[in-house]
Design an enzyme around this catalytic site. Sequence first.
Site, mmCIF file in Angstrom:
data_model
loop_
_atom_site.group_PDB
_atom_site.id
_atom_site.type_symbol
_atom_site.label_atom_id
_atom_site.label_comp_id
_atom_site.label_asym_id
_atom_site.label_seq_id
_atom_site.Cartn_x
_atom_site.Cartn_y
_atom_site.Cartn_z
ATOM 1 C CB THR A 38 67.307 57.730 42.029
ATOM 2 O OG1 THR A 38 67.520 57.925 43.425
ATOM 3 C CG2 THR A 38 68.430 56.855 41.481
ATOM 4 C CE1 TYR A 52 70.778 58.810 43.504
ATOM 5 C CE2 TYR A 52 71.918 56.757 43.999
ATOM 6 C CZ TYR A 52 70.767 57.522 44.012
ATOM 7 O OH TYR A 52 69.612 57.016 44.552
ATOM 8 C CB SER A 85 61.207 61.909 46.610
ATOM 9 O OG SER A 85 61.791 60.762 47.196
ATOM 10 C CB THR A 118 62.688 55.327 45.181
ATOM 11 O OG1 THR A 118 63.987 55.531 45.745
ATOM 12 C CG2 THR A 118 62.812 55.044 43.694
ATOM 13 C CG ASP A 119 64.423 58.248 49.808
ATOM 14 O OD1 ASP A 119 64.678 57.066 49.512
ATOM 15 O OD2 ASP A 119 65.293 59.039 50.210
ATOM 16 C CE LYS A 191 64.027 53.157 48.442
ATOM 17 N NZ LYS A 191 64.642 54.496 48.302
ATOM 18 C CD GLU A 312 48.739 43.661 70.989
ATOM 19 O OE1 GLU A 312 49.091 44.091 72.104
ATOM 20 O OE2 GLU A 312 49.081 42.545 70.550
#
Length: 355
Positions: A38, A52, A85, A118-119, A191, A312
């Site tokens: 981006t 975009y 990305s 950013t992904d 993120k 767990e």
Amino acid sequence: MNLNRKLSRCLLVAAGLLASVAAWAGLPNVVILATGGTIAGAGAEATNSATYQAAKVPVDKLIAGVPELAKVASVRGEQVFQIASESLANEQLLALAKRVAALSKQGDVDGIVVTHGTDTLEETAYFLNLVVHSDKPIVVVGSMRPGTAMSADGMLNLFNAVSVAASQDARGKGVLVAMNDELNSGRDVAKMINIKTEAFKSPWGPLGMVVEGKNYWFRLPAKRHTVNSEFDIDKIASLPLVEIAYGQGNANDTAYRAFADKGAKAIIHAGTGNGSVSNRVVPALRELRGKGVQIIRSSHVNAGGFVVRNAEQPDDKYDWIVAHDLNPQKARILAAVALTKTSDSKELQRIFWEY
């Protein structure tokens, strides 16, 4: 079109002049490795902050668009990739890390900035944190809005990243992520939201902040990284296949078996809560572990999943591994790196504790 070409040439000339002035002033040398994303994106209108096309603007234009960089460093850029990305694969990850490592060994390079979508920015930052042996500042940066948008965040993020990469007090702190005025550890940061500029957060808080080009530090990273890592990108030729299967209320074993059939050496179970595993999935995971596939329990809790061993599930009995506080995507990165050295489950668990 001709006007655009002339403007582009002017910007490139300006970037060269700014770099020359900075070098003459004796400022630190910073290399920007651009990969797309981006921060290099463009939208059709100024109101397009979420709609975009990523990876459009080359690195020289990014540099020329922030003339203030010349005040803090002598900057030059390299276009390593130009992709969004989410499409970055292990091959690009390895190539990028090898280039970062090579630059970090050069005496005329004081810091390195990686511009990134950013992904998967958090994955790349963690990978570099694990495999690049340097105490020089390595800063990964992106933006949540393209440069064509109103209130675009890329210019300031890039300025901050270069400022940090040029600073002495950022040395030895591992790979950093500079976004939204915060400095986060590449190991911790994730993120958390996709439509706000404050998208990147660490569950344990930032290491520091950047305010008007000055760094303010609040804590240090506690886990092994960079110069203290046992992993070295110069010794890694490829990464084994590690996959992630998502746990949810109606989970079954289809994905796990399919990943194993495709050759996965480890499967990250992105579990609910404390890495919980459905009783419909446990038998398949035990079977796959018996066939040599590493089973690693992580949590998909968004803001700080923390998996406790033998809670767990009886991890000791099943010979499973827990990812500690690493989210599934970071657990995948560490598992792939660790498997280049060992397939012993006890050693792998040690690595998850230490990194």
